[in-house]
Design a protein around this motif. Structure first.
Motif, mmCIF file in Angstrom:
data_model
loop_
_atom_site.group_PDB
_atom_site.id
_atom_site.type_symbol
_atom_site.label_atom_id
_atom_site.label_comp_id
_atom_site.label_asym_id
_atom_site.label_seq_id
_atom_site.Cartn_x
_atom_site.Cartn_y
_atom_site.Cartn_z
ATOM 1 N N TYR A 59 -45.779 38.429 -2.784
ATOM 2 C CA TYR A 59 -45.722 38.021 -1.389
ATOM 3 C C TYR A 59 -45.430 39.252 -0.549
ATOM 4 N N ASN A 60 -45.755 39.180 0.734
ATOM 5 C CA ASN A 60 -45.415 40.247 1.668
ATOM 6 C C ASN A 60 -43.884 40.395 1.651
ATOM 7 N N MET A 61 -43.390 41.457 1.027
ATOM 8 C CA MET A 61 -41.967 41.465 0.659
ATOM 9 C C MET A 61 -40.993 41.478 1.839
ATOM 10 N N PRO A 62 -41.259 42.191 2.928
ATOM 11 C CA PRO A 62 -40.314 42.070 4.054
ATOM 12 C C PRO A 62 -40.247 40.637 4.586
ATOM 13 N N LEU A 63 -41.398 39.997 4.709
ATOM 14 C CA LEU A 63 -41.402 38.618 5.223
ATOM 15 C C LEU A 63 -40.722 37.672 4.225
ATOM 16 N N GLY A 64 -41.001 37.861 2.944
ATOM 17 C CA GLY A 64 -40.361 37.012 1.930
ATOM 18 C C GLY A 64 -38.843 37.128 1.991
ATOM 19 N N ALA A 65 -38.362 38.362 2.175
ATOM 20 C CA ALA A 65 -36.908 38.570 2.283
ATOM 21 C C ALA A 65 -36.368 37.847 3.506
ATOM 22 N N GLU A 66 -37.053 37.991 4.626
ATOM 23 C CA GLU A 66 -36.588 37.317 5.850
ATOM 24 C C GLU A 66 -36.467 35.811 5.609
ATOM 25 N N ARG A 67 -37.479 35.256 4.969
ATOM 26 C CA ARG A 67 -37.494 33.793 4.825
ATOM 27 C C ARG A 67 -36.414 33.329 3.851
ATOM 28 N N GLN A 68 -36.183 34.077 2.782
ATOM 29 C CA GLN A 68 -35.103 33.699 1.856
ATOM 30 C C GLN A 68 -33.740 33.837 2.540
ATOM 31 N N ILE A 69 -33.569 34.930 3.268
ATOM 32 C CA ILE A 69 -32.263 35.190 3.897
ATOM 33 C C ILE A 69 -31.987 34.163 4.999
ATOM 34 N N ASN A 70 -33.012 33.798 5.764
ATOM 35 C CA ASN A 70 -32.816 32.767 6.793
ATOM 36 C C ASN A 70 -32.334 31.466 6.145
ATOM 37 N N TRP A 71 -32.931 31.154 5.009
ATOM 38 C CA TRP A 71 -32.581 29.913 4.308
ATOM 39 C C TRP A 71 -31.130 29.982 3.795
ATOM 40 N N ILE A 72 -30.771 31.119 3.244
ATOM 41 C CA ILE A 72 -29.403 31.292 2.729
ATOM 42 C C ILE A 72 -28.400 31.178 3.883
ATOM 43 N N ALA A 73 -28.732 31.764 5.031
ATOM 44 C CA ALA A 73 -27.828 31.694 6.195
ATOM 45 C C ALA A 73 -27.630 30.247 6.625
ATOM 46 N N GLU A 74 -28.702 29.457 6.544
ATOM 47 C CA GLU A 74 -28.581 28.037 6.901
ATOM 48 C C GLU A 74 -27.679 27.302 5.914
ATOM 49 N N LEU A 75 -27.799 27.641 4.639
ATOM 50 C CA LEU A 75 -26.943 27.016 3.624
ATOM 51 C C LEU A 75 -25.472 27.388 3.884
ATOM 52 N N VAL A 76 -25.240 28.641 4.230
ATOM 53 C CA VAL A 76 -23.865 29.078 4.526
ATOM 54 C C VAL A 76 -23.332 28.310 5.733
ATOM 55 N N ARG A 77 -24.167 28.161 6.740
ATOM 56 C CA ARG A 77 -23.732 27.420 7.932
ATOM 57 C C ARG A 77 -23.395 25.968 7.561
ATOM 58 N N PHE A 78 -24.246 25.360 6.757
ATOM 59 C CA PHE A 78 -24.022 23.979 6.300
ATOM 60 C C PHE A 78 -22.669 23.887 5.592
ATOM 61 N N MET A 79 -22.408 24.855 4.693
ATOM 62 C CA MET A 79 -21.148 24.827 3.941
ATOM 63 C C MET A 79 -19.952 24.960 4.873
ATOM 64 N N ARG A 80 -20.050 25.882 5.807
ATOM 65 C CA ARG A 80 -18.924 26.085 6.730
ATOM 66 C C ARG A 80 -18.704 24.829 7.578
ATOM 67 N N ASP A 81 -19.803 24.238 8.044
ATOM 68 C CA ASP A 81 -19.684 23.033 8.876
ATOM 69 C C ASP A 81 -19.050 21.876 8.103
ATOM 70 N N GLN A 82 -19.324 21.811 6.811
ATOM 71 C CA GLN A 82 -18.848 20.696 5.997
ATOM 72 C C GLN A 82 -17.512 20.999 5.302
ATOM 73 N N GLY A 83 -16.955 22.163 5.537
ATOM 74 C CA GLY A 83 -15.698 22.531 4.885
ATOM 75 C C GLY A 83 -15.866 22.762 3.384
ATOM 76 N N LEU A 84 -17.022 23.292 2.996
ATOM 77 C CA LEU A 84 -17.288 23.522 1.568
ATOM 78 C C LEU A 84 -17.037 24.988 1.219
ATOM 79 N N GLY A 85 -16.511 25.212 0.029
ATOM 80 C CA GLY A 85 -16.142 26.578 -0.336
ATOM 81 C C GLY A 85 -17.050 27.209 -1.372
ATOM 82 N N ALA A 86 -17.746 26.388 -2.163
ATOM 83 C CA ALA A 86 -18.575 26.955 -3.231
ATOM 84 C C ALA A 86 -19.806 26.093 -3.445
ATOM 85 N N ALA A 87 -20.916 26.761 -3.770
ATOM 86 C CA ALA A 87 -22.178 26.058 -4.045
ATOM 87 C C ALA A 87 -22.850 26.701 -5.237
ATOM 88 N N GLU A 88 -23.330 25.877 -6.139
ATOM 89 C CA GLU A 88 -24.152 26.400 -7.240
ATOM 90 C C GLU A 88 -25.142 25.312 -7.630
#
Ligand code: NA7
Length: 553
Positions: free
Chosen positions: A445-474
């Motif tokens: 995949y176009n690697m800069p774009l792929g990185a952006e899309r993975q990182i955006n997704w991870i940031a959303e997961l982090v936001r979800f965890m913080r909003d829900q008071g969650l400390g760990a995800a696996e």
């Protein structure tokens, strides 16, 4: 977000952050920018002296972008970055590094990056729900999240050849090329390796060196790079239409602004029609060759042979000496090793100062301080170039070897295969994320774009965890199993897993053989979107062990 981007210090020399990013290459740079914008405190560590990752290290002669190329090998997150002036379609290494330096300056990235700092160890503390890293400079740091932007092609593969350590001349791996100019003039150079790096560098070296001995293990299909200047009109058009082009990039299976490939078998055309089509693509050159091919080249043996025969005919046409041309004949299914773009590679073998050694019939026996000895005889060498590639995709994660729950090491966890979920998370390794890891589209995949899309997704997961008071995800183990099955099922419908390549791990002795890239293209991002829309139900979450400290340091 709670900590407003500020690191919290807890006395001693331990620094505490929300996120530690390992690697300041294309992915790590964006991770820093995006997560910092999201209000998180972020620290990046990199062993190099400045930003760039791949583009920092790969300074060998001829190193260039060998994908669809500029201006679409770059970040998409800020339209203003399209103002950058790209000179050529296949930008050279220094041009890409200059662009990345501009990005680092524009977004003031370096203030949160610690260079010349190698992360020697990373351990998860289950009670604290945090990662602790130890570094080569003695700095220790903890963070709730560990983001591994360690590079899919960054751990050099150093060949284990008898006597190589006794060789007394200069030795340079293409992926660790010196910053000072390397002079080839009046020197006898040997190059081991004919992948992209070897094929880009050999013509350049041959123009300067006294003599070049090319030590080839696998003959390769290489296609004209078609490098050319980018016109002001093209740049203007790309800038004006960038929002629409970005959408096209998101929809495209490789992350580039092209319409989807037409579905047409190579076998639907007559031999003359096929040849005319291949000839037209060959004359134009560039990565679009692969994108505009018949749709079954990588899945149907008969279709594959039509293109393989075409390239073999080209080699016979270009290379004057029939015996040398014969040694250059590739035999594997074309496209099932990383497609290579070249600029004068086959022509180089018409030079008087270039010798080709086919290691399959004339293997290396040993190095002496002044030569390489193959079965047929001795070749004097002053300078050795190792274009031997990388322990790719999973290699840099294994070298980092993080320790998850109960101190389980990744080496142990991946002993028999690169289990993961969505190509970015690992059971038993909570709050750890990989960019371009196995199971993701990564190098397909176009690697800069792929990185952006993975990182955006991870940031959303982090936001979800913080909003829900969650400390760990696996991820749930069964989701890893299902993900691995999906990755394999898509790959097994193609010819890719049938060839020895760094895609399958076959270039590294002892590595589990596994085709580890997700070949579903844009479907991958749909899977990510579905996981988010389903409240990440493929993950197991733990409540936060303690309230986040909202105080300033
Ligand atoms: P590659 O594509 O892995 O090429 C490495 C080359 O080195 C390839 O020809 C290998 O032969 C050869 N090799 C590796 N080990 C040995 C030993 N021990 N003896 C002889 N020959 C050996 O790496 P590159 O750096 O060229 O390209 C990597 C990617 O970087 C590239 O695809 C672009 O995306 C950028 P083999 O084919 O394994 O028989």
């Amino acid at each position: 977000m709670t900590s407003e981007g500020r690191p919290r210090r807890t006395g001693g020399s331990i620094e505490n952050y929300d996120v530690i990013v390992i690697g300041a290459g294309v992915s790590g740079m964006y991770a820093l920018h995006h997560l910092r914008e999201a209000g998180l405190s972020v620290r990046v560590y990199d062993g190099a002296s400045d930003i760039g990752g791949t583009w920092w290290y790969n300074r060998y002669p001829g190193a260039r972008v060998d994908g669809p190329g500029s201006p679409f090998y770059g970040y998409t997150f800020a339209n203003e970055l399209m103002e950058w002036e790209w000179a050529e379609t296949q930008s050279e290494q220094s041009a890409v590094l200059e662009y990345l330096e501009h990005v680092a300056d524009r977004f003031d990235l370096r203030r949160d990056i610690q260079f010349e700092t190698w992360v020697a160890d990373a351990r998860y503390d289950e009670a604290a729900q945090r990662w602790t890293v130890e570094t080569s400079t003695g700095v220790s740091a903890t963070a709730q999240f560990l983001l591994c932007a360690v590079g899919a092609l960054s751990t050099p593969n150093m060949p284990d050849i008898p006597g190589i350590d006794d060789f007394a001349g200069e030795v340079h791996h293409t992926g660790r090329w010196p910053h000072e100019p390397v002079s080839f003039s009046n020197r006898r150079v040997a190059v081991i390796g004919t992948g992209s790096s070897g094929i880009q560098s050999i013509p350049e070296i041959a123009r300067e060196a006294d003599h070049v001995t090319v030590l080839q293990r696998t003959a390769q299909y290489a296609f004209p790079a078609g490098n050319r200047p980018i016109t002001p009109e093209e740049m203007a058009d790309a800038r004006e239409n960038f929002d629409a082009l970005r959408e096209l990039m998101h929809a495209n299976s490789g992350g580039f602004p092209f319409e989807p490939r037409a579905q047409r078998s190579a076998l639907d055309d007559t031999p003359d029609q096929r040849r005319a089509r291949y000839e037209e693509l060959w004359q134009r050159g560039g990565f679009k060759f692969f994108l505009e091919l018949y749709s079954d080249i990588a899945v149907n043996e008969e279709a594959n042979a039509t293109l393989a025969d075409f390239v073999r005919d080209k080699i016979r046409e270009i290379v004057h000496d029939p015996a040398t041309a014969q040694k250059l004949m590739p035999e594997y299914f074309v496209m099932t090793k990383r497609p290579i773009l070249e600029d004068g590679y086959y022509e180089t073998f018409n030079r008087d100062n270039v010798t080709l050694v086919d290691l399959r019939e004339d293997p290396i026996e040993r190095f002496t301080p002044t030569s390489v000895v193959t079965r047929s005889g001795e070749h004097p060498v002053d300078l050795l170039v190792l274009a031997t590639g990388f322990d790719a995709i999973s290699g840099s994660m294994l070298r980092l070897n993080p320790k998850g729950r109960s101190a389980l090491s990744l080496k142990h966890r991946w002993n028999e295969g690169f289990h993961n979920y969505l190509g970015l998370s690992l059971a038993e390794f909570p709050n750890l994320f990989m960019i371009h890891g196995p199971g993701s589209p990564g190098v397909f995949y176009n690697m800069p774009l792929g990185a952006e899309r993975q990182i955006n997704w991870i940031a959303e997961l982090v936001r979800f965890m913080r909003d829900q008071g969650l400390g760990a995800a696996e991820p749930k183990p069964e989701r890893e199993t299902a993900w691995g099955a999906e990755v394999s099922a898509i790959a097994n419908a193609t010819l890719f897993p049938r060839t020895d390549s760094w895609w399958t791990g076959a270039n590294i002795p002892g590595k589990p053989r596994q085709f580890s890239a997700y070949l579903g293209g844009a479907l991958y991002y749909q899977r990510l979107a579905d996981a988010a829309a389903g409240n990440y139900e493929g993950f197991v979450f733990e409540p936060a062990a303690h309230q986040e400290d909202t105080e300033a340091p």
